[in-house]
Design an enzyme around this catalytic site. Structure first.
Site, PDB file in Angstrom:
ATOM      1  N   LYS A  76       0.782  -1.056   0.188  1.00  0.00           N
ATOM      2  CA  LYS A  76      -0.114   0.010  -0.063  1.00  0.00           C
ATOM      3  C   LYS A  76       1.087   1.325  -0.043  1.00  0.00           C
ATOM      4  CE  LYS A  76      -3.288  -0.204  -0.497  1.00  0.00           C
ATOM      5  NZ  LYS A  76      -4.595  -1.130  -0.974  1.00  0.00           N
ATOM      6  N   SER A 120      -2.808 -13.031   3.650  1.00  0.00           N
ATOM      7  CA  SER A 120      -3.614 -12.857   2.173  1.00  0.00           C
ATOM      8  C   SER A 120      -2.203 -12.814   1.140  1.00  0.00           C
ATOM      9  CB  SER A 120      -3.511 -10.795   2.125  1.00  0.00           C
ATOM     10  OG  SER A 120      -2.994 -10.146   1.683  1.00  0.00           O
TER      11      SER A 120
HETATM   12  C1  LIG Z   1      -2.391  -7.446   3.616  1.00  0.00           C
HETATM   13  C2  LIG Z   1      -3.226  -6.544   2.173  1.00  0.00           C
HETATM   14  N1  LIG Z   1      -3.394  -8.066   1.057  1.00  0.00           N
HETATM   15  C3  LIG Z   1      -4.103  -7.221   0.468  1.00  0.00           C
HETATM   16  C4  LIG Z   1      -4.790  -6.281  -0.471  1.00  0.00           C
HETATM   17  C5  LIG Z   1      -5.131  -5.777  -1.447  1.00  0.00           C
HETATM   18  O1  LIG Z   1      -4.581  -5.066  -1.946  1.00  0.00           O
HETATM   19  P1  LIG Z   1      -5.518  -4.240  -2.645  1.00  0.00           P
HETATM   20  O2  LIG Z   1      -6.528  -3.019  -1.844  1.00  0.00           O
HETATM   21  O3  LIG Z   1      -4.721  -2.530  -4.268  1.00  0.00           O
HETATM   22  O4  LIG Z   1      -6.212  -4.191  -3.496  1.00  0.00           O
HETATM   23  C6  LIG Z   1      -4.561  -5.632   1.271  1.00  0.00           C
HETATM   24  C7  LIG Z   1      -5.209  -3.624   0.890  1.00  0.00           C
HETATM   25  O5  LIG Z   1      -5.493  -2.816   1.753  1.00  0.00           O
HETATM   26  C8  LIG Z   1      -3.951  -5.940   2.910  1.00  0.00           C
HETATM   27  O6  LIG Z   1      -3.566  -5.246   3.496  1.00  0.00           O
END
Ligand SMILES: Cc1ncc(COP(=O)(O)O)c(C=O)c1O
Length: 296
Positions: free
Chosen positions: A43, A260
């Site tokens: 981010k 994630s």
């Molecule tokens: C740990 C984590 N994985 C994935 C994402 C997903 O990213 P995006 O907001 O670009 O879809 C986020 C977004 O905040 C995140 O904090």
């Protein structure tokens, strides 16, 4: 020597995943290790771009507070960037975000405002909108769910880096949806280099899940920046196998990442299982140590 920590955002390593998925003989799997960013996650890129564009447009002026709803990592990015640029930061976060993320945001000097645990990231979105409506002059709200510079940051940087790091060999890109900035922007950028690149999103299989940062679209407020038509497909991912895979990543590849990232790698393995050959790229969004509860 560099003049600001913000210069270290981007240019993260692309790492080959060698053990996991080695049964897919003619498929190479790579992960863009976004935890190398100074704020520790994927981010940093969109947060930095949205803030710079806000300053450029005259929406963010000295004395204003940067405020946004965030599941955690964007908040840490705002907090770090706000500190580096001299703007106060107020984050609206669901009450149940991990302790570790709260502590990191607080360490950067951000103020935290909690929304209902029961309402997840959508509750944070609603509360942030209310705060902005009540005091519009106080806040600059980047609105990461609707700000085109969120995906644009990935289009201009993440996609270009992946293209260069694979020598233009990337065939598939797959990653999870939070705001969808990463998948939309990187996907768009890669398809601009080569329209044959296939782009897949990963999302939690159920509305109630343990994949912090990811959104189950059908039961969520759909981000304005999300356009499913630009994707070649979507994979539903269960929480438990994603957690297991992130544990295996630490033990078998020496890469300690959050859940994630396990979900994203599951998506990459799903792609790998469906093709005869190719170069599949995914994103490791943040580090596993962000999921430890505190230090003591
Ligand atoms: C740990 C984590 N994985 C994935 C994402 C997903 O990213 P995006 O907001 O670009 O879809 C986020 C977004 O905040 C995140 O904090």
């Amino acid at each position: 020597m560099i003049s600001s920590i913000l210069e270290k955002i981007g240019n993260t390593p692309l790492v080959r995943i060698r053990e996991i998925g080695k049964e897919f003989k003619n498929v190479e799997i790579y992960a863009k290790c976004e935890f190398f960013n100074p704020g520790g996650s994927v981010k940093d890129r969109p947060a930095h771009r949205m803030i710079l564009e806000g300053i450029k447009a005259g929406q963010l002026t000295p004395g204003k507070t940067i405020m946004d709803p965030t599941s955690g990592n964007t908040g840490i990015a705002y907090a770090m960037i706000g500190a580096a640029l001299g703007y106060p930061v107020e984050l609206v976060v669901p009450g149940n975000v991990s302790e570790r993320r709260k502590e990191v945001a607080l360490a950067f000097g951000a103020k935290l405002t909690f929304s209902s645990e029961m309402e997840g990231s959508d509750g944070a979105i609603r509360l942030a909108k209310k705060l902005k409506e009540e005091d519009p002059e106080k806040y600059f709200m980047p609105d990461q769910y609707n700000n085109p510079f969120n995906p644009r940051a990935h289009q201009d940087t993440t996609a270009a880096e992946i293209w260069n790091q694979t020598g233009g060999r990337v065939t598939h890109f797959v990653t999870g949806i939070g705001t969808s900035g990463t998948v939309m922007g990187t996907g768009r950028g890669l398809k601009a280099f080569n329209p044959k690149v296939q782009v897949y999103a990963v999302e939690p299989a159920n509305p109630l899940h343990g994949l912090e940062g990811l959104k189950h679209m059908a039961s969520s407020i759909v981000p304005g920046i999300y356009d499913e038509n630009e994707l070649d497909g979507k994979f539903p991912i269960e929480t438990e196998p994603a957690w297991d895979l992130s544990e295996r990543l630490a033990k078998e590849e020496g890469i300690f990442v959050g859940h994630s990232s396990g979900a994203n790698l599951l998506g990459a393995l799903e792609v790998a299982s469906r093709i005869k050959e190719g170069v599949v790229v995914t994103i490791f969004t943040d580090s596993g140590d962000r999921y430890f509860a505190g230090l003591g």
